[in-house]
Design an enzyme around this catalytic site. Sequence first.
Site, PDB file in Angstrom:
ATOM      1  N   GLU B  61       0.808  -1.226   0.000  1.00 43.30           N
ATOM      2  CA  GLU B  61       0.000   0.000   0.000  1.00 43.30           C
ATOM      3  C   GLU B  61       0.841   1.276   0.000  1.00 43.30           C
ATOM      4  OE1 GLU B  61      -0.902  -2.692   1.694  1.00 43.30           O
ATOM      5  OE2 GLU B  61      -2.884  -3.131   0.915  1.00 43.30           O
ATOM      6  N   HIS B 130     -11.278  -5.419   8.767  1.00 41.12           N
ATOM      7  CA  HIS B 130     -11.763  -5.212   7.398  1.00 41.12           C
ATOM      8  C   HIS B 130     -13.137  -4.557   7.379  1.00 41.12           C
ATOM      9  CE1 HIS B 130      -8.520  -7.955   6.372  1.00 41.12           C
ATOM     10  NE2 HIS B 130      -8.777  -7.858   5.083  1.00 41.12           N
TER      11      HIS B 130
END
Lengths: 326, 326
Positions: B61, B130
């Site tokens: 990321e 998540h």
Amino acid sequence: MTAVYEAQARCEDIWETLLDSMLRIRYFENEVKALFGSGLVRGSTHLCQGQEATVVGACSRLRPGDMMASTYRGHGAVLATGASPTAAFAEILGRDPGLCGGKGGSMHFTDLTHGAIGSNAIVGAHLPIAVGAAFGAQHLKSGAVSLAFTGDGSTNIGAFHEALNLAGIWKLPVVIVIENNHYGEYSPLAATTPISALVDRAKSYGIRGEVVDGNDVLAVRNVVGEAFDRARDGNGPTLIEADTYRFEGHSRSDPGKYRPPGELESWLARDPIERFADLLKEREIAGTEIVEAHRQQVGAEIAAALQAAKAAPEPQPERLYEDVIG
Amino acid sequence: MIRELTYREAIASAIGDELEADPRTVFFGEDVGAAGGAFKSTVGLLERFGGERVRDTPISEQAIVGAAIGAAIAGLRPIAEIMFADFVGVCFDQIVNQLAKYRYMTAGQVRLPVTLRMANGAGAGFGAQHSQAAENWLINVPGLYLATPATAEDTYRILRTAVQCDDPVVVFEHKNLFGLKGTIDSTAPVLPVGKADVVRSGEHVTVVATQQMRHRAVEAAEELAAEGIHIEVIDPRWLTPFDDAAVVASLQKTSRLLVVQEGPAPGGWAGALVARLCAHHFELFDAPPRLLTSPFTPVPYSGVLEDAWLPSAPDVADCCRELLKY
């Protein structure tokens, strides 16, 4: 070394640029030290004295359109792209005509007109950005390369590894030069890093690695030149480990007392500027008097730049709100 | 062209239309190409635009966001995907210290037309790492536009606005809304940043809510209407900049405010909105402004617990009834 680089290593056509550039950085930072001592530098500042050959040798290969990203120890790298010492002093003094309008400071020298896309105060954070710049160049087929300097300490931060991996898998035109000055802030490399050859990191990302004497401006110029050629030809990135040393501590609050006795002296004996002056003399390119004339001339240039910066206006208060967004 | 699309399909449609409109636009992220996205929200883009413009990245990321920044500096208009908004945690530096500050620190030398997209929010049983509504992590960072579209129509229009914007925009796509259907008009004018939508008119209570909570507020409105209580539902659509004026205009009618936020209250946009309105429009209130948020716990996995964690339509209705007791 290829024939073309042997020829360039003779340096008759470039020695003045290289010498002046190294002198400019050295004298610039002498003044920064003095400014800091007089309380005119806010926060801190990180000097690169001793490492001038690495940034000057590498940046001497930049062409218009290329991009260079550097660390918070970035005065040298940005000046080596051709950025104005007056604007650089003005930035350190927080003045309106500074490189970043006084909003960046010593750690954030940026000059897009010379391809200096940013100096970063977060260790290693500029590496994904430099890799992204290379992706942009590759995608636009501009032929540009992206050059990034980074410290030995940054080879242990995640961004370094993510950046190298992406550069490797996308075969991007990026050249990353590790300025291995043997200390990550106050810690010697061996205390933080289980390998001694940082260039070995390149292997795990399928990237070509090179080692160079970072205090030899011509050697750096050569190895970076070859890496740039490979990058421009579509042959991917190179990681270069340049062996060098900072004469000063990490920042101005660090006297560098952790250095073993004699270490600094041994590196001062390898001062990149004096080594280059000796080489010019040996090769009968320029004698002591000619080099001395360059010292005088660049010294006068830096003195004038400092004077101009000191006379420059402070930013208007409303600049606070400009360039946030929108 | 007018088409019936789901929220999920509207994402691919907006990205496709932007890739079509501007060759400088590129799109990359983890599994966005060959796999069509973890949520199948980018299906078909690789096939349509090819691997140069639609790229799968490593699971990196920091490199994804950094590459978007660098590519923007080099002249591209990148769209980058962070698969789950929770993963902002692993690229926080690149978003907060790099993307958001680049323009400011360089006094406007660099502007970054970067769109960052990420799947947001709870309700689908993904567990604590998540499921977070991550927008509040970025709410106090100057230099980013933040968008939280709740419908297929808004998702399409906001994504197009984001890509055309010359500054960074973070678009949170709510994963519990991917199946919502809407009518997409690809010729509709670009939606301006920071414009709220008055979803439903009413004169008794102003309810401000985003994404999943907006839909629950509308559900509550139906329930309350049967009791003769008419609430006005406002979806700000953008958290930065926030359309305070739309809420003030509504409060002038209702004098009662409920702000519904998915996620814990501390440090959130909902509390900040209430604070601003109290400071500047205290005279408009006939009842204490009310926050309805998730409890100050991580998002639990169990369906029973996750349902209890999320404010529900009956919770919204109860809060409105309470407000009307004043």
